[in-house]
Design a protein around this motif. Structure first.
Motif, PDB file in Angstrom:
ATOM      1  N   GLN A 282      42.598  30.252  32.006  1.00 55.47           N
ATOM      2  CA  GLN A 282      42.179  29.795  30.694  1.00 55.47           C
ATOM      3  C   GLN A 282      40.931  30.604  30.311  1.00 55.47           C
ATOM      4  N   PRO A 283      40.951  31.237  29.148  1.00 62.06           N
ATOM      5  CA  PRO A 283      39.765  31.998  28.744  1.00 62.06           C
ATOM      6  C   PRO A 283      38.614  31.057  28.405  1.00 62.06           C
ATOM      7  N   LEU A 284      37.398  31.524  28.635  1.00 55.11           N
ATOM      8  CA  LEU A 284      36.236  30.707  28.303  1.00 55.11           C
ATOM      9  C   LEU A 284      36.016  30.694  26.798  1.00 55.11           C
ATOM     10  N   ARG A 285      35.642  31.822  26.223  1.00 57.00           N
ATOM     11  CA  ARG A 285      35.490  31.947  24.775  1.00 57.00           C
ATOM     12  C   ARG A 285      36.150  33.237  24.335  1.00 57.00           C
ATOM     13  N   VAL A 286      36.717  33.216  23.141  1.00 56.80           N
ATOM     14  CA  VAL A 286      37.392  34.379  22.584  1.00 56.80           C
ATOM     15  C   VAL A 286      36.918  34.563  21.149  1.00 56.80           C
ATOM     16  N   ILE A 287      36.517  35.796  20.822  1.00 55.31           N
ATOM     17  CA  ILE A 287      36.129  36.137  19.458  1.00 55.31           C
ATOM     18  C   ILE A 287      37.036  37.268  19.014  1.00 55.31           C
ATOM     19  N   ARG A 288      37.690  37.085  17.885  1.00 57.21           N
ATOM     20  CA  ARG A 288      38.548  38.143  17.346  1.00 57.21           C
ATOM     21  C   ARG A 288      38.159  38.358  15.900  1.00 57.21           C
ATOM     22  N   HIS A 289      37.715  39.556  15.611  1.00 61.29           N
ATOM     23  CA  HIS A 289      37.311  39.899  14.257  1.00 61.29           C
ATOM     24  C   HIS A 289      37.845  41.287  13.942  1.00 61.29           C
ATOM     25  N   GLY A 290      38.833  41.363  13.071  1.00 59.50           N
ATOM     26  CA  GLY A 290      39.422  42.652  12.711  1.00 59.50           C
ATOM     27  C   GLY A 290      40.044  43.320  13.926  1.00 59.50           C
ATOM     28  N   PRO A 291      39.674  44.567  14.191  1.00 63.60           N
ATOM     29  CA  PRO A 291      40.284  45.290  15.313  1.00 63.60           C
ATOM     30  C   PRO A 291      39.608  45.003  16.651  1.00 63.60           C
ATOM     31  N   TRP A 292      38.656  44.101  16.674  1.00 66.07           N
ATOM     32  CA  TRP A 292      37.854  43.871  17.868  1.00 66.07           C
ATOM     33  C   TRP A 292      38.146  42.508  18.469  1.00 66.07           C
ATOM     34  N   LEU A 293      38.302  42.472  19.783  1.00 57.75           N
ATOM     35  CA  LEU A 293      38.500  41.231  20.516  1.00 57.75           C
ATOM     36  C   LEU A 293      37.472  41.195  21.634  1.00 57.75           C
ATOM     37  N   ALA A 294      36.741  40.126  21.719  1.00 51.73           N
ATOM     38  CA  ALA A 294      35.802  39.920  22.818  1.00 51.73           C
ATOM     39  C   ALA A 294      36.214  38.652  23.543  1.00 51.73           C
ATOM     40  N   MET A 295      36.298  38.730  24.847  1.00 52.11           N
ATOM     41  CA  MET A 295      36.651  37.551  25.628  1.00 52.11           C
ATOM     42  C   MET A 295      35.617  37.362  26.725  1.00 52.11           C
TER      43      MET A 295
END
Length: 131
Positions: free
Chosen positions: A85-98
């Motif tokens: 299970q991922p902790l936090r996920v940020i997706r904005h446009g072409p960028w994904l941070a997990m």
């Protein structure tokens, strides 16, 4: 890459052009701040001269490959990590941070075709922690 019918997917990620753009943007933002600060002239010169050196050494942590099993995601890079299970996920446009137990990892859309990354985006979205 496994077949579309397989519950296991794997994608090798290439190099991205976005980290270089982020370094350039950081120079454009920090440079004027240093110039407009009330530092002595010699300190401004040292900081402005050292800024490109510091930013060239900066590397975004990016994975080399992603592998999706039925209920787990394996991220291979500097450290191999298995997440149920991922902790936090940020997706904005072409960028994904997990956020992983070992820190933040960044994936950009130009590292692999979007069609190959879509199952990973879906898994991260549906399995994210809800507070």
């Amino acid at each position: 890459m496994s077949s579309a019918w397989s519950p296991r997917r794997r994608v090798k990620l290439g190099a991205s052009r976005y980290p270089m753009r982020l370094r350039g943007l950081a120079m454009l933002v920090v440079g004027p701040v240093i110039v407009l600060s009330s530092l002595p002239g010699w300190a401004m010169l040292v900081l402005l001269g050292g800024l490109p050196v510091m930013l060239l050494g900066w590397r975004l942590p990016q994975p080399e490959s992603l592998e999706l099993h039925a209920q787990t995601l394996t991220v291979t890079g500097k450290h191999t990590q298995v997440m149920e299970q991922p902790l936090r996920v940020i997706r904005h446009g072409p960028w994904l941070a997990m956020q992983t137990p070992k820190g933040w990892l960044h994936v950009f859309a130009d590292q692999a075709p979007v069609a190959e990354l879509q199952p990973f985006y879906q898994w991260l979205w549906t399995n994210r922690k809800s507070n």
